[in-house]
Design a protein around this motif. Sequence first.
Motif, PDB file in Angstrom:
ATOM      1  N   ASP A  70       6.886  -3.696  -5.709  1.00  0.00           N
ATOM      2  CA  ASP A  70       6.340  -2.544  -4.528  1.00  0.00           C
ATOM      3  C   ASP A  70       4.945  -2.834  -5.101  1.00  0.00           C
ATOM      4  O   ASP A  70       4.056  -1.701  -4.565  1.00  0.00           O
ATOM      5  CB  ASP A  70       6.756  -1.403  -5.486  1.00  0.00           C
ATOM      6  N   LYS A  71       4.765  -2.932  -6.085  1.00  0.00           N
ATOM      7  CA  LYS A  71       3.115  -3.589  -6.515  1.00  0.00           C
ATOM      8  C   LYS A  71       2.319  -4.470  -5.285  1.00  0.00           C
ATOM      9  O   LYS A  71       1.551  -4.642  -5.052  1.00  0.00           O
ATOM     10  CB  LYS A  71       3.218  -4.419  -7.777  1.00  0.00           C
ATOM     11  N   GLY A  72       3.104  -5.592  -4.762  1.00  0.00           N
ATOM     12  CA  GLY A  72       3.218  -6.563  -4.347  1.00  0.00           C
ATOM     13  C   GLY A  72       1.883  -7.535  -4.763  1.00  0.00           C
ATOM     14  O   GLY A  72       1.620  -9.058  -4.159  1.00  0.00           O
ATOM     15  N   ASP A  73       2.480  -7.710  -5.832  1.00  0.00           N
ATOM     16  CA  ASP A  73       1.709  -9.210  -7.070  1.00  0.00           C
ATOM     17  C   ASP A  73       2.668  -9.983  -6.953  1.00  0.00           C
ATOM     18  O   ASP A  73       2.523 -11.557  -7.889  1.00  0.00           O
ATOM     19  CB  ASP A  73       0.885  -8.859  -8.697  1.00  0.00           C
ATOM     20  N   PHE A  74       4.176  -9.747  -6.637  1.00  0.00           N
ATOM     21  CA  PHE A  74       4.886 -10.946  -7.077  1.00  0.00           C
ATOM     22  C   PHE A  74       5.907 -10.799  -6.147  1.00  0.00           C
ATOM     23  O   PHE A  74       6.742  -9.603  -5.279  1.00  0.00           O
ATOM     24  CB  PHE A  74       5.399 -10.971  -8.750  1.00  0.00           C
ATOM     25  N   TYR A  75       7.039 -11.908  -5.795  1.00  0.00           N
ATOM     26  CA  TYR A  75       8.449 -12.343  -5.131  1.00  0.00           C
ATOM     27  C   TYR A  75       9.258 -11.159  -5.661  1.00  0.00           C
ATOM     28  O   TYR A  75       9.021 -12.206  -7.340  1.00  0.00           O
ATOM     29  CB  TYR A  75       8.464 -13.269  -4.238  1.00  0.00           C
ATOM     30  N   LYS A  76      10.656 -11.289  -5.780  1.00  0.00           N
ATOM     31  CA  LYS A  76      11.957 -11.023  -6.275  1.00  0.00           C
ATOM     32  C   LYS A  76      12.533 -11.173  -5.586  1.00  0.00           C
ATOM     33  O   LYS A  76      12.987 -10.985  -4.306  1.00  0.00           O
ATOM     34  CB  LYS A  76      11.815  -9.208  -6.697  1.00  0.00           C
ATOM     35  N   ARG A  77      13.910 -11.259  -5.943  1.00  0.00           N
ATOM     36  CA  ARG A  77      14.755 -11.943  -5.192  1.00  0.00           C
ATOM     37  C   ARG A  77      16.008 -10.718  -5.543  1.00  0.00           C
ATOM     38  O   ARG A  77      16.333 -10.009  -6.316  1.00  0.00           O
ATOM     39  CB  ARG A  77      16.479 -12.991  -6.295  1.00  0.00           C
TER      40      ARG A  77
END
Length: 850
Positions: free
Chosen positions: A59-66
């Motif tokens: 949601d913050k857009g600073d990392f990717y999540k599976r």
Amino acid sequence: MTAIKHALQRDIFTPNDERLLSIVNVCKAGKKKKNCFLCATVTTERPVQVKVVKVKKSDKGDFYKRQIAWALRDLAVVDAKDAIKENPEFDLHFEKIYKWVASSTAEKNAFISCIWKLNQRYLRKKIDFVNVSSQLLEELPKVTEESVPSGENQSVTGGDEEVVDEYQELNAREEQDIEIMMEGCEYAISNAEAFAEKLSRELQVLDGANIQSIMASEKQVNILMKLLDEALKEVDQIELKLSSYEEMLQSVKEQMDQISESNHLIHLSNTNNVKLLSEIEFLVNHMDLAKGHIKALQEGDLASSRGIEACTNAADALLQCMNVALRPGHDLLLAVKQQQQRFSDLRELFARRLASHLNNVFVQQGHDQSSTLAQHSVELTLPNHHPFHRDLLRYAKLMEWLKSTDYGKYEGLTKNYMDYLSRLYEREIKDFFEVAKIKMTGTTKESKKFGLHGSSGKLTGSTSSLNKLSVQSSGNRRSQSSSLLDMGNMSASDLDVADRTKFDKAEAEDLDGGTLSRQHNCGTPLPVSSEKDMIRQMMIKIFRCIEPELNNLIALGDKIDSFNSLYMLVKMSHHVWTAQNVDPASFLSTTLGNVLVTVKRNFDKCISNQIRQMEEVKISKKSKVGILPFVAEFEEFAGLAESIFKNAERRGDLDKAYTKLIRGVFVNVEKVANESQKTPRDVVMMENFHHIFATLSRLKISCLEAEKKEAKQKYTDHLQSYVIYSLGQPLEKLNHFFEGVEARVAQGIREEEVSYQLAFNKQELRKVIKEYPGKEVKKGLDNLYKKVDKHLCEEENLLQVVWHSMQDEFIRQYKHFEGLIARCYPGSGVTMEFTIQDILDYCSSIAQSH
């Protein structure tokens, strides 16, 4: 995209021992674009597991999540939507269908090709690829694990850049052959070079054998070629013979065609002759009217039954001739035109004769004076119209014929019928209602027979005289009729069954007249909606005076006695219900329904008047209140209504009226009780609610069960209140003494120590007790009994009930004092100068002496 691949491999898949093979940027179809990535991955450990993983930014857009992963073996269908045109949309069918839109068609194709290659290599169950170009799948190389380097800094490639090994697995047959070959050579495993050399030598031997076999077969091929040449020559000879045969058959065909054409002309001539004969027979059979029918139409007697029957048959025959369905071309024949004109003239002639004759019949019936109602007839019945009915019913079929052939004359006859018959019925119906009004309002012996009591405002009769609806039917298809005008005697409370039967018969006869008008027009009722509407309109015109006369009669009955509306509502509701069961849209149903509305208004007005009378009740200031007039009137109304409405269709109206009346009774009883000066409020409430409770208990009115319980509760509460108020404190000084004792105990002094208080010692207690000897107690109770007797009314007979309650309350006070003496003055020997038995004897003696 390459940077994203490296980032995903490093951050998400390498920690999970997975290799990223392909990636596509997608969003869900049909929704706002929330981009995510679909990744095709394989595990680095064996057995290899192939997955499709959905990855999205946080949601913050600073990392990717599976987010979610699916096993490739669960993928059933890959739908690329279009195999020819470029389309970024595609569907993946797992346990449900996922619809995606790729950022570009190239990314979608690269991802789908990667899925296809993984399926070919790792899965036995093949995925179904729909709308995917076969050329695309064939040209793309296959994916191998070696094509993707391992480690955090590995280079992830996709699409056409991947390095794919050409590898093909052995099938079961090939594996079996290799095993047999290796079993035949013991050193196949220990000395692979020797085994390979042996296989090479055997391959060379096989190649030589194949070359020799090919060379040996060349001679056989030459022999086969010669045989083919000979076969071709035979085919040429056969073709020449077939050509000669075809020429011979052509001449035969020409001869047969000439014969067939000749036969066709002969058959056509015969067919035309047969058809011409059939047409002539058709015209003769269907357009020829017998001389007897023509004579009947021209001169037939329309007054006799035999003449009417002959005219009816002739009219039907003429109608059949005129309505015959002519075949194409018949209307152009001169003979047919002449015959049609003849039929038209006959129809016009007979229609004029029939209309003139029926008009004369209508005029004669409309002016008939023999059926005038006797003004003072003992039998209140309408004249019998069976002769009219019988005379007109003979013309029913002729009226149907006239309606279908000349509607203008039919419509004129209908209007004349309504005009003349309406005069007859209006005269008879008005006479009928006048006699009914005289019987209702007269003061003669005859009127007393009908049980009228003037405008007294109340009825005292039973409902045994409320006879049921009488329904009559006759053999000539008369409609069902119901009694209406028996409402003329609804104001009577003591009519016997015989008198009411007379009214029922009179009303049934009146309504049969209405049914008669329907049958005079068309013989039997027709089911067609338009026919019903026409009949209803005719009845409205013929019987237009019925509704106002009924309303006048109802108004008169209501004026004589407003309680008549109860009888009227029950009877009229029953008549409406019966009429609607026959035909809800009939004239009878509509008329009775309109009259029922008036009756219901009168009923509602009667209830409103009773409530208003309750509110206007004034009580005497010098005499006891007793049972209020409107309470007694409610009892009378309820008793009468229950007998009248027993098993009635409109029971719901009575239940609503009960609710309004009982609420009015409750409110106004309390109002009178608050205004009473002579009689205590509790007495007014107690006596009247006791009377209401007794009434509801006796009548068992189901809709007033809650009010019955409420009345009982009010009676009980005010009885107790009156007892407590009237009894008061008969041992006043003793009561004040013990109130002081209880006050000391409440302040914290122990009960057994109260006797040490100076104001409440044993001597003070004995002094107070001596002031209430038995003689004084009995005198006080006697005065109390006289006081209660003055308050209560004799008709409700509650004196003994109240006196018994006062006795119980006095004994309760006595026991309370005894208890305090025992607890606060233990061992003192102090007792009251009279006992409970003395109280019982005093109360019993006082009650008997009065």
